[in-house]
Design a protein around this motif. Structure first.
Motif, PDB file in Angstrom:
ATOM      1  N   TRP A 125      42.708  40.756  36.171  1.00 62.74           N
ATOM      2  CA  TRP A 125      41.713  41.514  36.939  1.00 62.74           C
ATOM      3  C   TRP A 125      41.506  42.901  36.357  1.00 62.74           C
ATOM      4  O   TRP A 125      40.368  43.397  36.316  1.00 62.74           O
ATOM      5  CB  TRP A 125      42.148  41.586  38.387  1.00 62.74           C
ATOM      6  CG  TRP A 125      41.235  42.404  39.250  1.00 62.74           C
ATOM      7  CD1 TRP A 125      41.514  43.549  39.896  1.00 62.74           C
ATOM      8  CD2 TRP A 125      39.861  42.115  39.527  1.00 62.74           C
ATOM      9  NE1 TRP A 125      40.428  44.015  40.577  1.00 62.74           N
ATOM     10  CE2 TRP A 125      39.369  43.128  40.355  1.00 62.74           C
ATOM     11  CE3 TRP A 125      38.986  41.094  39.163  1.00 62.74           C
ATOM     12  CZ2 TRP A 125      38.071  43.174  40.831  1.00 62.74           C
ATOM     13  CZ3 TRP A 125      37.680  41.132  39.639  1.00 62.74           C
ATOM     14  CH2 TRP A 125      37.240  42.152  40.461  1.00 62.74           C
ATOM     15  N   GLN A 158      37.942  44.320  34.959  1.00 67.97           N
ATOM     16  CA  GLN A 158      37.311  45.579  35.376  1.00 67.97           C
ATOM     17  C   GLN A 158      36.928  46.448  34.191  1.00 67.97           C
ATOM     18  O   GLN A 158      35.957  47.221  34.255  1.00 67.97           O
ATOM     19  CB  GLN A 158      38.262  46.354  36.299  1.00 67.97           C
ATOM     20  CG  GLN A 158      38.437  45.709  37.675  1.00 67.97           C
ATOM     21  CD  GLN A 158      39.439  46.445  38.536  1.00 67.97           C
ATOM     22  OE1 GLN A 158      40.242  47.239  38.036  1.00 67.97           O
ATOM     23  NE2 GLN A 158      39.394  46.192  39.846  1.00 67.97           N
ATOM     24  N   THR A 207      33.541  44.975  32.808  1.00 64.68           N
ATOM     25  CA  THR A 207      32.470  44.680  33.771  1.00 64.68           C
ATOM     26  C   THR A 207      32.101  45.954  34.515  1.00 64.68           C
ATOM     27  O   THR A 207      32.967  46.773  34.849  1.00 64.68           O
ATOM     28  CB  THR A 207      32.919  43.613  34.782  1.00 64.68           C
ATOM     29  OG1 THR A 207      33.375  42.459  34.067  1.00 64.68           O
ATOM     30  CG2 THR A 207      31.769  43.195  35.688  1.00 64.68           C
ATOM     31  N   LEU A 262      31.429  47.432  37.747  1.00 61.68           N
ATOM     32  CA  LEU A 262      31.647  47.074  39.152  1.00 61.68           C
ATOM     33  C   LEU A 262      30.511  47.538  40.040  1.00 61.68           C
ATOM     34  O   LEU A 262      30.217  46.920  41.068  1.00 61.68           O
ATOM     35  CB  LEU A 262      32.968  47.679  39.633  1.00 61.68           C
ATOM     36  CG  LEU A 262      34.235  47.119  38.962  1.00 61.68           C
ATOM     37  CD1 LEU A 262      35.469  47.794  39.545  1.00 61.68           C
ATOM     38  CD2 LEU A 262      34.311  45.617  39.141  1.00 61.68           C
ATOM     39  N   LEU A 298      27.998  44.969  39.938  1.00 57.73           N
ATOM     40  CA  LEU A 298      28.480  43.800  40.652  1.00 57.73           C
ATOM     41  C   LEU A 298      28.390  43.994  42.163  1.00 57.73           C
ATOM     42  O   LEU A 298      28.019  43.053  42.894  1.00 57.73           O
ATOM     43  CB  LEU A 298      29.934  43.526  40.240  1.00 57.73           C
ATOM     44  CG  LEU A 298      30.531  42.202  40.721  1.00 57.73           C
ATOM     45  CD1 LEU A 298      29.741  41.023  40.169  1.00 57.73           C
ATOM     46  CD2 LEU A 298      31.992  42.102  40.293  1.00 57.73           C
ATOM     47  N   GLU A 299      28.687  45.216  42.637  1.00 55.14           N
ATOM     48  CA  GLU A 299      28.566  45.486  44.075  1.00 55.14           C
ATOM     49  C   GLU A 299      27.120  45.452  44.524  1.00 55.14           C
ATOM     50  O   GLU A 299      26.813  45.090  45.659  1.00 55.14           O
ATOM     51  CB  GLU A 299      29.193  46.832  44.400  1.00 55.14           C
ATOM     52  CG  GLU A 299      30.713  46.858  44.239  1.00 55.14           C
ATOM     53  CD  GLU A 299      31.269  48.239  44.484  1.00 55.14           C
ATOM     54  OE1 GLU A 299      30.454  49.171  44.684  1.00 55.14           O
ATOM     55  OE2 GLU A 299      32.512  48.395  44.481  1.00 55.14           O
ATOM     56  N   VAL A 309      32.322  41.508  44.652  1.00 56.03           N
ATOM     57  CA  VAL A 309      33.559  41.937  43.994  1.00 56.03           C
ATOM     58  C   VAL A 309      34.738  41.110  44.492  1.00 56.03           C
ATOM     59  O   VAL A 309      35.598  40.661  43.715  1.00 56.03           O
ATOM     60  CB  VAL A 309      33.791  43.439  44.245  1.00 56.03           C
ATOM     61  CG1 VAL A 309      35.114  43.894  43.642  1.00 56.03           C
ATOM     62  CG2 VAL A 309      32.645  44.255  43.659  1.00 56.03           C
ATOM     63  N   GLU A 310      34.801  40.873  45.800  1.00 57.35           N
ATOM     64  CA  GLU A 310      35.893  40.082  46.354  1.00 57.35           C
ATOM     65  C   GLU A 310      35.863  38.649  45.837  1.00 57.35           C
ATOM     66  O   GLU A 310      36.911  38.076  45.481  1.00 57.35           O
ATOM     67  CB  GLU A 310      35.796  40.086  47.883  1.00 57.35           C
ATOM     68  CG  GLU A 310      36.952  39.397  48.575  1.00 57.35           C
ATOM     69  CD  GLU A 310      36.829  39.439  50.080  1.00 57.35           C
ATOM     70  OE1 GLU A 310      37.713  38.892  50.765  1.00 57.35           O
ATOM     71  OE2 GLU A 310      35.816  40.005  50.571  1.00 57.35           O
ATOM     72  N   ALA A 326      34.572  37.662  42.976  1.00 52.20           N
ATOM     73  CA  ALA A 326      34.944  37.691  41.556  1.00 52.20           C
ATOM     74  C   ALA A 326      36.449  37.807  41.384  1.00 52.20           C
ATOM     75  O   ALA A 326      37.053  37.148  40.517  1.00 52.20           O
ATOM     76  CB  ALA A 326      34.228  38.842  40.856  1.00 52.20           C
ATOM     77  N   ALA A 327      37.102  38.643  42.206  1.00 48.32           N
ATOM     78  CA  ALA A 327      38.553  38.782  42.111  1.00 48.32           C
ATOM     79  C   ALA A 327      39.260  37.481  42.463  1.00 48.32           C
ATOM     80  O   ALA A 327      40.235  37.078  41.797  1.00 48.32           O
ATOM     81  CB  ALA A 327      39.014  39.915  43.035  1.00 48.32           C
TER      82      ALA A 327
END
Length: 465
Positions: A331, A335, A338, A340, A343-344, A351-352, A354-355
């Motif tokens: 992870w 990050q 990527t 973020l 992504l958000e 994000v959640e 993807a994690a």
């Protein structure tokens, strides 16, 4: 002396037939030559250098025919039933037979679905016609019989595929109405002759016509009944199709309503709305947790004592720590590469999700590595090595390797057999040990207490009638 010189100076025909030469009259008694048949004269004029001439009827000659059938394969196959008749034909007659055969083959190719069947169909026709005649020996004029009776199609109706009441393309009986009516008449005539013998011709004809009329009326009534039954069945099928379409439409509506209701259900774990049950992130976490547990069992199957729960727990905890560390490292690497913020912007839960997906991939990779390592380590065990040695010896003991047991082929086959046996044994041992670990980790089933203990106030009450 002059007559002797004339005879000696003639061609080989006269020389070969001395008996005929002696029987001929003197030249003074036969001032004119005998007439020659036009066909034989034409055949003699067109004869090649290799043609053979024979004496027939005095001084007349004809060209002898070829003894072998034509070289063309189609013609040879078609004329095979008449091979004996072919030898009785002269060259001119054989040419006429070949032309007639080619014409009939061309007509058959236009009728048949498979053109290659034309020669065999024509051969079958010639065979049938020979059987009708009684054999080749009863045929006095071979050329006329072949061209005008053997090869010619005899249609019994207006269908071009009909030959003596048989379909050329299928070999079945021709279904033309003429054949049907003819069969009716023959059957009814047989019944009349058997049931009413001795009838005069007019009375017999009237009786046959009356029965034919009644039979036609019965067939017409049967046809009308069958058509009505067919219409009824079609109506029933249409109604069944309509009912099926209605049921399918209702089922589609119900499925759409269930899907909409399922989509509106919130996640059971995180409470995310409209996630149709567990959301994507929670589902990935469940799968990740299952993979971590599987990886722990795979590692404990070869490195821990199966009967020691503390050892198994220690190995499982170590594997969990390693996989969680790998997930965190993956992870962090994700990050770095990527954005973020972007992504958000794609969604509040992107994000959640993807994690969770990143953790699932890391757990899958770790579980695969642990499985491979377990197979390798179990493959080095004494049981596995014993099976490999046994398979190696068994392969070398086969009969085809006993002559040269040290050859490259024998050693290669024995090595492959040993490797396969080692792999199969390691997989079997791993499956057995995993099942043992799962059984030990499975909690004992809790048996419910009897109802007399759970409901003592009712147990003390007496049961009435």
């Amino acid at each position: 002396m002059c007559e002797d010189q004339a005879v000696d100076g003639e061609t080989g025909v006269a020389g070969a037939g001395s008996a005929m030469a002696e029987a001929d009259p003197l030249r003074g008694e036969k001032p004119k030559e005998a007439p020659v048949d036009e066909e034989e004269q034409a055949g003699a004029l067109t004869a090649g250098a290799g043609a053979r001439l024979t004496v027939v009827g005095g001084r007349q000659t004809r060209q002898q025919g070829r003894s072998e059938l034509p070289a063309d394969l189609d013609l040879r196959v078609a004329l095979t039933p008449t091979a004996w008749l072919w030898k009785r034909l002269n060259r001119w007659q054989q040419d006429r037979v070949v032309e007639a055969t080619k014409t009939e083959l061309a007509q058959l190719r236009r009728v048949l679905e498979w053109q290659a069947q034309a020669p065999s169909v024509l051969a079958a026709r010639l065979t049938s016609r020979l059987e009708e005649t009684g054999g080749e020996a009863l045929i006095a004029r071979p050329c006329g019989w072949i061209t005008r009776r053997g090869l010619v199609r005899r249609p019994s109706c207006s269908d071009v595929r009909c030959d003596d009441g048989v379909r050329l393309d299928t070999g079945a009986d021709c279904d033309n109405v003429l054949h049907i009516r003819k069969a009716w008449r023959m059957r009814i005539a047989t019944e009349v002759d058997a049931g009413l013998p001795g009838l005069e011709t007019n009375a017999r004809y009237r009786e046959i016509e009356a029965r034919m009329r009644r039979h036609a009326e019965s067939e017409a009534a049967d046809l009308v009944a069958r058509q009505a039954e067919a219409r009824e069945r079609e109506t029933q099928r249409a109604a069944a199709r309509a009912d099926a379409e209605v049921r399918a439409a209702v089922e589609r509506e119900r499925a759409a309503a269930e899907a909409a209701a399922q989509q509106a259900v919130a996640c059971e774990e995180c409470g995310r709305e409209r996630s149709a049950g567990p959301c994507e992130a929670c589902d990935h976490r469940r799968q990740t947790e299952a993979l971590i547990g599987e990886a722990g069992l795979l590692a404990a199957a070869w490195s821990a004592g199966l009967t020691d729960p503390s050892s198994v727990a220690a190995v499982t905890a170590e594997v969990r720590t390693a996989i969680e560390g790998a997930i965190a490292a993956e992870w962090a690497e994700f990050q770095k590469i990527t954005d973020l913020a972007a992504l958000e912007a794609a969604g509040p839960d992107a994000v959640e999700d993807a994690a969770a997906y990143n953790g699932l991939l890391a757990a899958e990779s770790a579980a695969a590595e642990d499985r491979h390592e377990a197979l390798v380590m179990l493959g080095r065990s004494e049981d596995t090595q014993a099976e490999a040695r046994k398979a190696y010896a068994t392969e070398l003991a086969k009969p085809w390797y006993q002559a040269l047991p040290d050859s490259d082929d024998a050693l290669r086959a024995a090595t492959e057999a040993a490797a396969q046996a080692q792999t199969r044994t390691a997989e079997h041992l791993l499956a057995v040990r995993l099942e043992q670990l799962r059984t030990q980790a499975r909690p004992e089933p809790v048996r419910p207490a009897p109802w007399s203990q759970r409901l003592p106030e009712f147990a003390v009450r007496p049961i009435d009638s």
